[in-house]
Motif scaffolding. Structure first.
Motif, short mmCIF file in Angstrom:
data_model
loop_
_atom_site.label_atom_id
_atom_site.label_comp_id
_atom_site.label_asym_id
_atom_site.label_seq_id
_atom_site.Cartn_x
_atom_site.Cartn_y
_atom_site.Cartn_z
N UNK A 170 51.37 -34.06 -47.35
CA UNK A 170 52.40 -33.51 -46.80
C UNK A 170 52.22 -33.30 -45.57
N UNK A 171 51.10 -32.77 -44.72
CA UNK A 171 50.89 -32.62 -43.56
C UNK A 171 50.84 -33.86 -42.79
N UNK A 172 50.12 -34.90 -43.56
CA UNK A 172 50.28 -36.50 -42.93
C UNK A 172 51.71 -36.94 -42.86
N UNK A 173 52.46 -36.55 -43.70
CA UNK A 173 53.76 -37.14 -43.53
C UNK A 173 54.46 -36.33 -42.45
N UNK A 174 54.44 -35.16 -42.12
CA UNK A 174 54.78 -34.45 -41.25
C UNK A 174 54.51 -35.02 -39.80
N UNK A 175 53.17 -35.27 -39.50
CA UNK A 175 52.77 -35.99 -38.27
C UNK A 175 53.35 -37.25 -38.17
N UNK A 176 53.39 -38.05 -39.45
CA UNK A 176 53.86 -39.60 -39.20
C UNK A 176 55.29 -39.48 -38.69
N UNK A 177 56.21 -38.45 -39.36
CA UNK A 177 57.31 -38.59 -38.94
C UNK A 177 57.67 -37.84 -37.31
N UNK A 178 56.87 -36.92 -36.99
CA UNK A 178 56.96 -36.53 -35.51
C UNK A 178 56.79 -37.97 -34.71
N UNK A 179 55.70 -38.51 -35.11
CA UNK A 179 55.48 -39.67 -34.11
C UNK A 179 56.36 -40.79 -34.09
N UNK A 180 57.12 -40.90 -35.27
CA UNK A 180 58.08 -41.98 -35.52
C UNK A 180 59.30 -41.53 -34.53
N UNK A 181 59.60 -40.16 -34.85
CA UNK A 181 60.82 -39.80 -34.16
C UNK A 181 60.43 -39.71 -32.37
N UNK A 182 59.41 -39.41 -32.11
CA UNK A 182 58.97 -39.41 -30.80
C UNK A 182 59.00 -40.92 -30.36
N UNK A 183 58.52 -41.97 -30.80
CA UNK A 183 58.77 -43.38 -30.51
C UNK A 183 60.04 -43.86 -30.34
N UNK A 184 60.98 -43.55 -31.34
CA UNK A 184 62.27 -43.89 -31.11
C UNK A 184 63.01 -43.11 -29.95
N UNK A 185 62.78 -41.92 -29.90
CA UNK A 185 63.29 -41.40 -28.64
C UNK A 185 62.84 -42.17 -27.35
N UNK A 186 61.71 -42.44 -27.17
CA UNK A 186 61.13 -43.02 -26.02
C UNK A 186 61.82 -44.65 -26.05
N UNK A 187 61.91 -44.94 -26.93
CA UNK A 187 62.48 -46.44 -26.99
C UNK A 187 63.95 -46.39 -26.52
N UNK A 188 64.75 -45.39 -26.99
CA UNK A 188 66.06 -45.26 -26.60
C UNK A 188 66.02 -44.82 -25.00
N UNK A 189 65.13 -44.24 -24.38
CA UNK A 189 65.35 -44.04 -23.05
C UNK A 189 64.80 -45.13 -22.24
N UNK A 190 64.44 -45.93 -22.76
CA UNK A 190 64.12 -47.28 -21.77
C UNK A 190 65.20 -48.18 -21.79
#
Length: 190
Positions: A170-190
């Motif tokens: 469960x904690x791993x899934x939260x970590x992976x989801x946070x990273x994927x959301x962060x990467x998506x936001x960074x990609x949208x800003x570019x």
């Protein structure tokens, strides 16, 4: 740097607990020579000899690891099956080391699958979150949990408890989801 300080602090606090995993590893290494001699001389667990508890524990841990290794050598590819270690080793019941028990029960296939899983989860530990954000603080905590769980399994079978394993997933899934959301936001800003 902050992550390293938190992890070292966690391990120091954990080492202070006499029932802690780090203490068990230190005690095993400390009494390893005497335990090895006891094993070579044929330690008898049924005999009530005046062994030091530390030597006895270290010798038993070494014997269970040797036993798990011999089971693995008999069944190297697929192992003996989940939870079948105690059937093949009724004297000990558990290898007192998750990785050796996993190797004996699932062989190279299962251990490889587990190592790939750990690699995939660890790929999500180095993301540059904004310091002070929830994701940044969560990542620091998750790194501590991740490393502590891997170290704890050296002297026990922590992941065989479904509650612990489920919480880790469960904690791993939260970590992976946070990273994927962060990467998506960074990609949208570019």
């Amino acid at each position: 740097m902050l992550t390293a300080i938190i992890i070292i602090g966690f391990l120091v606090v954990y080492a202070g607990d006499k029932s802690g995993v780090v203490w068990m590893i230190v005690e095993t290494v400390r009494y390893l020579p005497e335990a090895s001699v006891s094993i070579l001389n044929g330690i008898d667990y049924t005999d009530d000899t005046p062994f030091s508890q530390n030597v006895y524990g270290a010798a038993k841990r070494l014997l269970t690891i040797r036993d798990a290794w011999s089971i693995f050598l008999e069944f190297p590819i697929m192992g003996v099956g989940f939870f079948a270690y105690s059937y093949h080793s009724p004297e000990f019941g558990t290898a007192e080391n998750f990785y050796f028990q996993l190797l004996a029960e699932t062989g190279l296939f299962g251990l490889s699958f587990f190592m790939i899983f750990l690699y995939l989860v660890s790929r999500y530990l180095g993301t540059g979150f904004q310091p002070g954000s929830f994701a940044y603080r969560y990542q620091i905590g998750f790194k501590g949990v991740f490393i502590a769980a891997l170290v704890a399994n050296l002297t026990g079978t922590l992941f065989y408890d479904q509650r612990i394993w489920g919480l880790f997933l469960f904690l791993s899934a939260i970590q992976i989801r946070l990273v994927l959301d962060h990467r998506r936001k960074v990609k949208q800003l570019k």
